[in-house]
Structure formats: C-alpha cells, structure tokens
Write a protein that holds these residues in place. Sequence first.
Motif, mmCIF file in Angstrom:
data_model
loop_
_atom_site.group_PDB
_atom_site.id
_atom_site.type_symbol
_atom_site.label_atom_id
_atom_site.label_comp_id
_atom_site.label_asym_id
_atom_site.label_seq_id
_atom_site.Cartn_x
_atom_site.Cartn_y
_atom_site.Cartn_z
ATOM 1 N N ALA A 1 0.836 -1.209 0.000
ATOM 2 C CA ALA A 1 0.000 0.000 0.000
ATOM 3 C C ALA A 1 0.864 1.251 0.000
ATOM 4 C CB ALA A 1 -0.930 -0.008 1.210
ATOM 5 N N ILE A 2 1.965 1.209 0.728
ATOM 6 C CA ILE A 2 2.883 2.351 0.739
ATOM 7 C C ILE A 2 3.517 2.526 -0.635
ATOM 8 C CG2 ILE A 2 5.135 3.110 1.590
ATOM 9 C CD1 ILE A 2 4.278 2.218 4.340
ATOM 10 N N GLU A 3 3.922 1.426 -1.249
ATOM 11 C CA GLU A 3 4.541 1.498 -2.576
ATOM 12 C C GLU A 3 3.566 2.050 -3.613
ATOM 13 O OE1 GLU A 3 7.635 0.935 -3.483
ATOM 14 O OE2 GLU A 3 8.329 0.139 -1.573
ATOM 15 N N VAL A 4 2.323 1.590 -3.545
ATOM 16 C CA VAL A 4 1.335 1.952 -4.561
ATOM 17 C C VAL A 4 0.764 3.351 -4.321
ATOM 18 C CG1 VAL A 4 -0.922 1.348 -5.524
ATOM 19 C CG2 VAL A 4 0.755 -0.442 -5.061
ATOM 20 N N HIS A 5 0.425 3.659 -3.066
ATOM 21 C CA HIS A 5 -0.312 4.888 -2.774
ATOM 22 C C HIS A 5 0.492 5.951 -2.043
ATOM 23 C CE1 HIS A 5 -4.009 3.017 -4.113
ATOM 24 N NE2 HIS A 5 -3.717 1.967 -3.371
ATOM 25 N N GLY A 6 1.679 5.616 -1.539
ATOM 26 C CA GLY A 6 2.494 6.572 -0.793
ATOM 27 C C GLY A 6 2.297 6.409 0.707
ATOM 28 N N PRO A 7 3.322 6.762 1.477
ATOM 29 C CA PRO A 7 3.310 6.495 2.916
ATOM 30 C C PRO A 7 2.237 7.255 3.703
ATOM 31 C CG PRO A 7 5.280 7.707 2.299
ATOM 32 C CD PRO A 7 4.576 7.351 1.034
ATOM 33 N N GLY A 8 1.798 8.397 3.231
ATOM 34 C CA GLY A 8 0.807 9.171 3.968
ATOM 35 C C GLY A 8 -0.613 9.013 3.459
ATOM 36 N N SER A 9 -0.825 8.084 2.550
ATOM 37 C CA SER A 9 -2.147 7.929 1.939
ATOM 38 C C SER A 9 -3.135 7.245 2.879
ATOM 39 C CB SER A 9 -2.036 7.102 0.653
ATOM 40 O OG SER A 9 -1.708 5.762 0.980
ATOM 41 N N ALA A 10 -4.399 7.442 2.617
ATOM 42 C CA ALA A 10 -5.453 6.790 3.407
ATOM 43 C C ALA A 10 -5.371 5.268 3.256
ATOM 44 C CB ALA A 10 -6.827 7.295 2.966
ATOM 45 N N ASP A 11 -5.045 4.789 2.057
ATOM 46 C CA ASP A 11 -4.917 3.346 1.844
ATOM 47 C C ASP A 11 -3.767 2.764 2.661
ATOM 48 O OD1 ASP A 11 -7.071 3.028 0.073
ATOM 49 O OD2 ASP A 11 -5.843 3.627 -1.631
ATOM 50 N N ALA A 12 -2.634 3.469 2.680
ATOM 51 C CA ALA A 12 -1.494 2.989 3.465
ATOM 52 C C ALA A 12 -1.827 3.022 4.959
ATOM 53 C CB ALA A 12 -0.259 3.836 3.177
ATOM 54 N N ASP A 13 -2.485 4.081 5.412
ATOM 55 C CA ASP A 13 -2.883 4.161 6.829
ATOM 56 C C ASP A 13 -3.801 3.005 7.199
ATOM 57 O OD1 ASP A 13 -1.389 6.450 7.189
ATOM 58 O OD2 ASP A 13 -3.103 7.810 7.078
ATOM 59 N N ALA A 14 -4.762 2.699 6.332
ATOM 60 C CA ALA A 14 -5.693 1.598 6.607
ATOM 61 C C ALA A 14 -4.950 0.261 6.645
ATOM 62 C CB ALA A 14 -6.794 1.557 5.550
ATOM 63 N N ALA A 15 -4.026 0.063 5.724
ATOM 64 C CA ALA A 15 -3.262 -1.191 5.703
ATOM 65 C C ALA A 15 -2.393 -1.309 6.954
ATOM 66 C CB ALA A 15 -2.406 -1.265 4.438
ATOM 67 N N TRP A 16 -1.807 -0.186 7.410
ATOM 68 C CA TRP A 16 -0.996 -0.225 8.635
ATOM 69 C C TRP A 16 -1.858 -0.498 9.856
ATOM 70 C CZ3 TRP A 16 3.699 -1.521 9.024
ATOM 71 C CH2 TRP A 16 4.596 -1.234 8.013
ATOM 72 N N LYS A 17 -3.054 0.061 9.892
ATOM 73 C CA LYS A 17 -3.956 -0.230 11.019
ATOM 74 C C LYS A 17 -4.308 -1.713 11.037
ATOM 75 C CE LYS A 17 -5.888 4.327 11.590
ATOM 76 N NZ LYS A 17 -6.977 5.238 11.353
ATOM 77 N N ASN A 18 -4.511 -2.275 9.856
ATOM 78 C CA ASN A 18 -4.784 -3.710 9.761
ATOM 79 C C ASN A 18 -3.604 -4.522 10.287
ATOM 80 O OD1 ASN A 18 -7.256 -3.182 8.552
ATOM 81 N ND2 ASN A 18 -6.443 -3.385 6.489
ATOM 82 N N LEU A 19 -2.408 -4.146 9.887
ATOM 83 C CA LEU A 19 -1.205 -4.840 10.335
ATOM 84 C C LEU A 19 -1.049 -4.711 11.851
ATOM 85 C CD1 LEU A 19 1.503 -6.285 9.931
ATOM 86 C CD2 LEU A 19 2.500 -4.053 9.368
ATOM 87 N N GLU A 20 -1.242 -3.510 12.372
ATOM 88 C CA GLU A 20 -1.116 -3.300 13.818
ATOM 89 C C GLU A 20 -2.147 -4.121 14.581
ATOM 90 O OE1 GLU A 20 -1.455 0.937 14.045
ATOM 91 O OE2 GLU A 20 0.684 1.239 13.634
#
Length: 180
Positions: A92-111
């Motif tokens: 998600a970070i690679e595709v959308h960037g580290p500050g994107s809503a998609d990356a934030d959602a994926a990190w919340k899932n991981l956490e």
Amino acid sequence: PVDSLDSLPLPHCVRPATDPPPSMSASESRKIDYLVEINGLSVLLEETSLARSRMRDLVSRLRDLELSDPSLSKLGAESEGLRRALQEAKAAIEVHGPGSADADAAWKNLEGCAEEHGGGECNADDYLGNDRYSAAALKAHHYYDAVVDPELLSESLDALDSVEALSKFVKVEKNRLNKL
C-alpha cells in the motif's frame, strides 16, 4: 502518542494565524506569515537535531545488524498471517504513498493483527478487508519476512538525510530573511 499536530506545543516564535490589520496589504501579510513559518520550522529543526542524529545512528546500526544477520528480524513460519498483512501494508505504501489513506488503513490492519496475536498467527483476512494489492505492484526490493527490513532502513536514512538538508536550507533562508 500524539493524536493531532494541534496538541503539540508551538515553538516560542510561532504565532497562530490571525487576520492582518486592515492597513496591511495581502502581500505584506504573506511575507510576515512566511517569515514566521520559516522561523518556526527553523526552531523545530534545531530542537530535534540531536534526536535526528541519534535516530540516524540507530537506524544505521540496525541496518548493518540485519544485513550481517537477516535472521535477527525474520518472521517465523508461525507468522504467515502477519507476513501477509505486512506484505499488504508495504505494498500500500509502494502503490499509494506512505501518507495515503490506503497505506494508513493497511498499517492499522497490520497493527491489529500484531497486537491481537503478538506477532503469532493471525487470520490476515480478518484485518485486510478489501485492501488487496497485486503482486505486480510490489517492488522486489522489500523483504516480506521481516517487519523492519534493510531496504526500509536505507530509505529511512535517506529521509533523515533529506530532513538534514532541509534544516540547512531553512537556516540559510531564516538568516536571509532576518537581514531584510
């Protein structure tokens, strides 16, 4: 943890935005705002200089340790769910960037996966929802068997170097503006 940047104390030279006096032109007001923002950024960069230097040293040592012994951070076979959640977050970070809503959602899932299962087995599908990324979108340079991989650490060192360069430019700009 800080919930909002608004809760952080402002440096002594930063003033909250206010309406300019009626006698001040919009151009003059923008120049003052710019000067105040540069001075505020300069103070923050100066105040965090030692912490950034320490972070750089730690990140560099961690990277060197991981490169010399990749088993230090390698996820075990029991961590397949966490590995899949990690892969999705990095993608998600690679595709959308580290500050994107998609990356934030994926990190919340991981956490969520890591917190609930302590790094052990979790059902990543419970945490990933619809956030799926194709293998073609993933860069091969990331290691998905480690949460903190050498490439991530190298990218972090580059980011810290960029902040250091910003600090130098801001200092020059602050000095230039203060002499006007």
